[in-house]
Motif scaffolding. Structure first.
Motif, PDB file in Angstrom:
ATOM      1  N   PHE A  15       0.527  -0.718  -0.083  1.00  0.00           N
ATOM      2  CA  PHE A  15       0.427   0.071   0.050  1.00  0.00           C
ATOM      3  C   PHE A  15       0.757   1.181  -0.085  1.00  0.00           C
ATOM      4  O   PHE A  15       1.957   1.324   0.967  1.00  0.00           O
ATOM      5  N   GLY A  16       0.236   1.863  -0.707  1.00  0.00           N
ATOM      6  CA  GLY A  16       0.918   3.400  -0.753  1.00  0.00           C
ATOM      7  C   GLY A  16       0.843   3.876   1.445  1.00  0.00           C
ATOM      8  O   GLY A  16       2.014   4.382   1.213  1.00  0.00           O
ATOM      9  N   GLY A  17      -0.228   4.056   1.478  1.00  0.00           N
ATOM     10  CA  GLY A  17       0.313   4.272   3.106  1.00  0.00           C
ATOM     11  C   GLY A  17      -0.684   3.655   3.812  1.00  0.00           C
ATOM     12  O   GLY A  17      -2.268   3.238   2.848  1.00  0.00           O
ATOM     13  N   MET A  18      -1.351   4.053   5.113  1.00  0.00           N
ATOM     14  CA  MET A  18      -2.060   3.230   6.339  1.00  0.00           C
ATOM     15  C   MET A  18      -2.725   4.234   6.953  1.00  0.00           C
ATOM     16  O   MET A  18      -1.538   5.120   6.980  1.00  0.00           O
ATOM     17  N   GLY A  19      -3.244   4.354   7.290  1.00  0.00           N
ATOM     18  CA  GLY A  19      -4.387   5.439   8.203  1.00  0.00           C
ATOM     19  C   GLY A  19      -5.253   5.080   9.368  1.00  0.00           C
ATOM     20  O   GLY A  19      -6.344   4.316   8.843  1.00  0.00           O
ATOM     21  N   TRP A  20      -5.272   6.422   9.566  1.00  0.00           N
ATOM     22  CA  TRP A  20      -7.127   6.106  10.350  1.00  0.00           C
ATOM     23  C   TRP A  20      -8.039   7.080  10.455  1.00  0.00           C
ATOM     24  O   TRP A  20      -7.288   8.804  10.461  1.00  0.00           O
TER      25      TRP A  20
END
Length: 120
Positions: A32-37
């Motif tokens: 994934f390019g990024g993960m977050g909340w």
């Protein structure tokens, strides 16, 4: 099929701490390019909280949580964490894990959410 499963929500008093976890399956988290909340309080729109790039080199925070929340990831476990300290009643919301191509606002895949309630 990508699945994101959050855990760690609950009820805590103001000033307390919680750690949220999000486990990804169906795809290696490092792809994934990024993960977050993100979070959504009753009657409000979903808002960005924090994000982390695929290699952990870049971190992004909403102004409202800077200095109190810390995002991290453990690619070997396909997991991203959100350490929340000095919690305030206004942090009460359903917290959603997200993943995707964007490193700073990943939003291609979503978890089901976990409730965080901060009592005053």
């Amino acid at each position: 099929q990508v699945q994101l499963v959050e855990s760690g929500g609950g009820v805590v008093q103001a000033g307390g701490s919680l750690r949220l976890s999000c486990a990804a399956s169906g795809r290696t988290s490092s792809t994934f390019g990024g993960m977050g909340w993100f979070r959504q309080a009753p009657g409000k729109e979903r808002e960005f909280v924090a994000a982390i790039s695929w290699n952990g080199a870049n971190l992004y925070y909403a102004d409202s949580v800077k200095g109190r929340f810390t995002i991290s990831r453990e690619n070997a476990k396909n997991t991203v964490y959100l350490q929340m300290n000095s919690l305030k009643p206004e942090d009460t919301a359903v917290y959603f894990c997200a993943a995707g191509r964007s490193s700073n606002r990943p939003n291609d895949y979503w978890g089901q959410g976990t409730q965080v309630t901060v009592s005053s």
